[in-house]
Design a protein around this motif. Sequence first.
Motif, PDB file in Angstrom:
ATOM      1  N   ALA A   1      -0.761  84.764   7.179  1.00  0.00           N
ATOM      2  CA  ALA A   1      -1.387  85.856   7.322  1.00  0.00           C
ATOM      3  C   ALA A   1      -1.166  86.724   8.507  1.00  0.00           C
TER       4      ALA A   1
ATOM      5  N   PHE B   1       0.351  90.267   8.619  1.00  0.00           N
ATOM      6  CA  PHE B   1      -0.004  91.502   9.698  1.00  0.00           C
ATOM      7  C   PHE B   1       1.330  92.197  10.115  1.00  0.00           C
TER       8      PHE B   1
ATOM      9  N   ILE C   1      -9.221  94.729  10.385  1.00  0.00           N
ATOM     10  CA  ILE C   1      -8.434  93.940   9.520  1.00  0.00           C
ATOM     11  C   ILE C   1      -9.232  93.396   8.271  1.00  0.00           C
TER      12      ILE C   1
ATOM     13  N   GLY D   1      -9.050  90.691   5.295  1.00  0.00           N
ATOM     14  CA  GLY D   1      -7.983  89.529   4.817  1.00  0.00           C
ATOM     15  C   GLY D   1      -8.628  88.944   3.536  1.00  0.00           C
TER      16      GLY D   1
ATOM     17  N   ILE E   1      -7.601  83.838   8.149  1.00  0.00           N
ATOM     18  CA  ILE E   1      -7.236  85.148   8.682  1.00  0.00           C
ATOM     19  C   ILE E   1      -7.307  85.321   9.971  1.00  0.00           C
TER      20      ILE E   1
ATOM     21  N   ALA F   1      -3.837  86.562  11.312  1.00  0.00           N
ATOM     22  CA  ALA F   1      -3.523  88.108  11.654  1.00  0.00           C
ATOM     23  C   ALA F   1      -4.383  88.762  12.805  1.00  0.00           C
TER      24      ALA F   1
ATOM     25  N   ARG G   1     -13.588  92.982  11.351  1.00  0.00           N
ATOM     26  CA  ARG G   1     -12.840  92.192  10.323  1.00  0.00           C
ATOM     27  C   ARG G   1     -13.762  91.737   9.314  1.00  0.00           C
TER      28      ARG G   1
ATOM     29  N   VAL H   1      -3.407  90.910   3.498  1.00  0.00           N
ATOM     30  CA  VAL H   1      -3.879  91.469   4.621  1.00  0.00           C
ATOM     31  C   VAL H   1      -3.794  93.084   4.756  1.00  0.00           C
TER      32      VAL H   1
END
Length: 154
Positions: free
Chosen positions: A67, A71, A95, A97, A112, A115, A131, A147
């Motif tokens: 992850a 990113f 973000i 994911g 996640i 990230a 997120r 992601v």
Amino acid sequence: MSKIEARLAELGLTLPEAGAPIANYVPFTVSGKIIYVSGQVPRKDGAIHPVGHLGAGVSIEEAKAAAQQCFLSVLAHAKVAAGGDLDRIARVLRITGYVNSTPNFGDQPTVINGASDCAVAVFGDAGRHARSAVGVAALPGGAAVEVEAILELA
């Protein structure tokens, strides 16, 4: 070297090449001051890695690292979108994911975090974001994670 690139170097992180899409879409779009970066899968030595499902062979730690790599790929595309200057990125807004998961796996948020933690490490408070972490039955190429992100330009 930009401030953000110096921070990446300090963290021992390297941006990958901003790769070409594998289907009929663009890697990012820009609308006003907003950059929308398409989903990125983790790559190692040119191949998708890791592949497989969380809860059936792929470890949480391996997926968290993947992850983070996703990113970094997001940032590679954001750099292109920002005219080559990562310091033009004012904030990470969101973000999303996706975690390739077995039906009983429920630790997508931890995966996640790879990230999210990277975003905060690189951008500080400007890296704090909204997120979602979603479990899915399959991802392109069998990737364990994917992601995507929305960022704001200064």
